[in-house]
Scaffold this motif. Structure first.
Motif, short mmCIF file in Angstrom:
data_model
loop_
_atom_site.label_atom_id
_atom_site.label_comp_id
_atom_site.label_asym_id
_atom_site.label_seq_id
_atom_site.Cartn_x
_atom_site.Cartn_y
_atom_site.Cartn_z
N ALA A 1 0.84 -1.20 0.00
CA ALA A 1 0.00 0.00 0.00
C ALA A 1 0.87 1.25 0.00
CB ALA A 1 -0.93 0.00 1.21
N GLY A 2 2.01 1.18 0.69
CA GLY A 2 2.94 2.31 0.68
C GLY A 2 3.61 2.50 -0.67
N PHE A 3 3.80 1.42 -1.40
CA PHE A 3 4.40 1.53 -2.73
C PHE A 3 3.42 2.10 -3.75
CE2 PHE A 3 7.36 -2.15 -1.69
CZ PHE A 3 8.46 -1.34 -1.58
N ILE A 4 2.18 1.66 -3.70
CA ILE A 4 1.24 1.94 -4.78
C ILE A 4 0.23 3.03 -4.43
CG2 ILE A 4 -0.53 0.88 -6.23
CD1 ILE A 4 1.05 -1.78 -5.82
N ALA A 5 -0.51 2.84 -3.37
CA ALA A 5 -1.66 3.71 -3.11
C ALA A 5 -1.29 5.04 -2.45
CB ALA A 5 -2.68 2.98 -2.24
N ILE A 6 -0.39 5.03 -1.51
CA ILE A 6 -0.12 6.24 -0.73
C ILE A 6 0.56 7.33 -1.55
CG2 ILE A 6 1.00 7.10 1.36
CD1 ILE A 6 -1.57 5.34 1.66
N PRO A 7 1.50 7.04 -2.46
CA PRO A 7 1.98 8.12 -3.32
C PRO A 7 0.87 8.76 -4.16
CG PRO A 7 3.54 6.33 -3.39
CD PRO A 7 2.34 5.83 -2.64
N LEU A 8 -0.09 7.97 -4.59
CA LEU A 8 -1.23 8.54 -5.32
C LEU A 8 -2.09 9.42 -4.43
CD1 LEU A 8 -2.26 5.43 -7.44
CD2 LEU A 8 -1.05 7.48 -8.22
N VAL A 9 -2.30 8.99 -3.19
CA VAL A 9 -3.08 9.79 -2.23
C VAL A 9 -2.36 11.09 -1.92
CG1 VAL A 9 -3.91 9.84 0.16
CG2 VAL A 9 -4.29 7.83 -1.24
N LEU A 10 -1.05 11.02 -1.73
CA LEU A 10 -0.28 12.24 -1.45
C LEU A 10 -0.32 13.20 -2.62
CD1 LEU A 10 2.84 10.70 0.31
CD2 LEU A 10 1.00 12.01 1.37
N PHE A 11 -0.21 12.67 -3.83
CA PHE A 11 -0.28 13.53 -5.01
C PHE A 11 -1.68 14.14 -5.16
CE2 PHE A 11 -1.09 14.16 -9.55
CZ PHE A 11 -0.10 15.09 -9.81
N GLY A 12 -2.70 13.34 -4.90
CA GLY A 12 -4.07 13.86 -4.97
C GLY A 12 -4.32 14.95 -3.94
N ILE B 1 -8.39 20.20 3.37
CA ILE B 1 -7.49 19.07 3.09
C ILE B 1 -6.14 19.22 3.79
CG2 ILE B 1 -6.23 19.66 0.98
CD1 ILE B 1 -7.73 16.87 0.10
N ASP B 2 -5.70 20.44 4.03
CA ASP B 2 -4.44 20.61 4.76
C ASP B 2 -4.57 20.19 6.22
OD1 ASP B 2 -2.70 21.41 2.79
OD2 ASP B 2 -3.17 23.54 3.01
N ARG B 3 -5.71 20.50 6.84
CA ARG B 3 -5.91 20.14 8.24
C ARG B 3 -6.14 18.64 8.42
NH1 ARG B 3 -9.74 24.43 8.06
NH2 ARG B 3 -11.28 22.79 8.11
N ALA B 4 -6.80 18.01 7.46
CA ALA B 4 -7.18 16.61 7.60
C ALA B 4 -6.30 15.66 6.81
CB ALA B 4 -8.63 16.45 7.16
N SER B 5 -5.18 16.14 6.28
CA SER B 5 -4.37 15.30 5.40
C SER B 5 -3.77 14.10 6.13
CB SER B 5 -3.28 16.12 4.73
OG SER B 5 -2.39 16.63 5.68
N TYR B 6 -3.41 14.26 7.38
CA TYR B 6 -2.83 13.15 8.14
C TYR B 6 -3.86 12.03 8.32
CZ TYR B 6 0.35 11.03 11.54
OH TYR B 6 1.20 10.18 12.19
#
Length: 178
Positions: free
Chosen positions: A136-147, A158-163
């Protein structure tokens, strides 16, 4: 020549990004191990058909061990890291967060695949959990961070709730990879 400063290459790899991504990784791993320990409790009390354990005492024993491992894992980001904000406001932060996610996932994948013995079904399932968190760290989370980085100007919270958003998607994506 002696008075000239040599400029360092600053890529934005700061401790705040390191600790926030490490905390997210440990929180997601602890959440999945906690869920597995709860499943072992359900299996040993008879609410779920027994597939992993062979007798109820074994299930209770592994429930207690994994429950305390979960408490320890969830204790680490709260007491030692103490960063509950994902810094993703600049492109430099985005790149460093994605690199940290991939590095943590790769390191933990290698460590858990080589050092976790799979003689019993419980260890095999724990190895599958750690593998799922890493994938999930390889595939999904970089996409979530970019989104999140792309949508932060259009969506104000989104800045307050990003974590929390990233942690939620990490746990859900890990469930998909199980």
């Amino acid at each position: 020549m002696q008075n000239q400063k040599i400029s360092n290459l600053d890529l934005g790899f700061q401790a705040k990004n390191f600790y926030s991504i490490l905390g997210l990784y440990i929180f997601s791993l602890g959440s999945l191990v906690g869920g597995f320990s709860f499943y072992l409790l359900l299996e040993s009390t008879g609410f779920v058909d027994s597939r992993i354990i062979s007798w109820n005492g074994q299930g209770l024993f592994w429930f207690l061990i994994l429950f305390f491992v979960t408490i320890f894992l969830l204790f680490i980001p709260i007491e030692f890291l103490n960063v509950f904000r994902l810094y993703n406001s600049s492109f430099r932060d985005l790149v460093s967060n994605i690199l940290y996610v991939i590095l943590f996932s790769l390191f933990s994948l290698l460590v858990f695949q080589f050092f976790l013995n799979t003689e019993t079904q419980i260890f095999y399932d724990l190895k599958s959990i750690t593998r799922a968190v890493s994938f999930a760290g390889f595939i999904a989370i970089p996409l979530v961070l970019f989104g999140q980085h792309s949508l932060r100007e259009n969506i104000p919270f989104i800045d307050r709730a990003s974590y929390g958003i990233t942690l939620f998607f990490w746990v859900v994506a890990s469930q998909i990879f199980l």
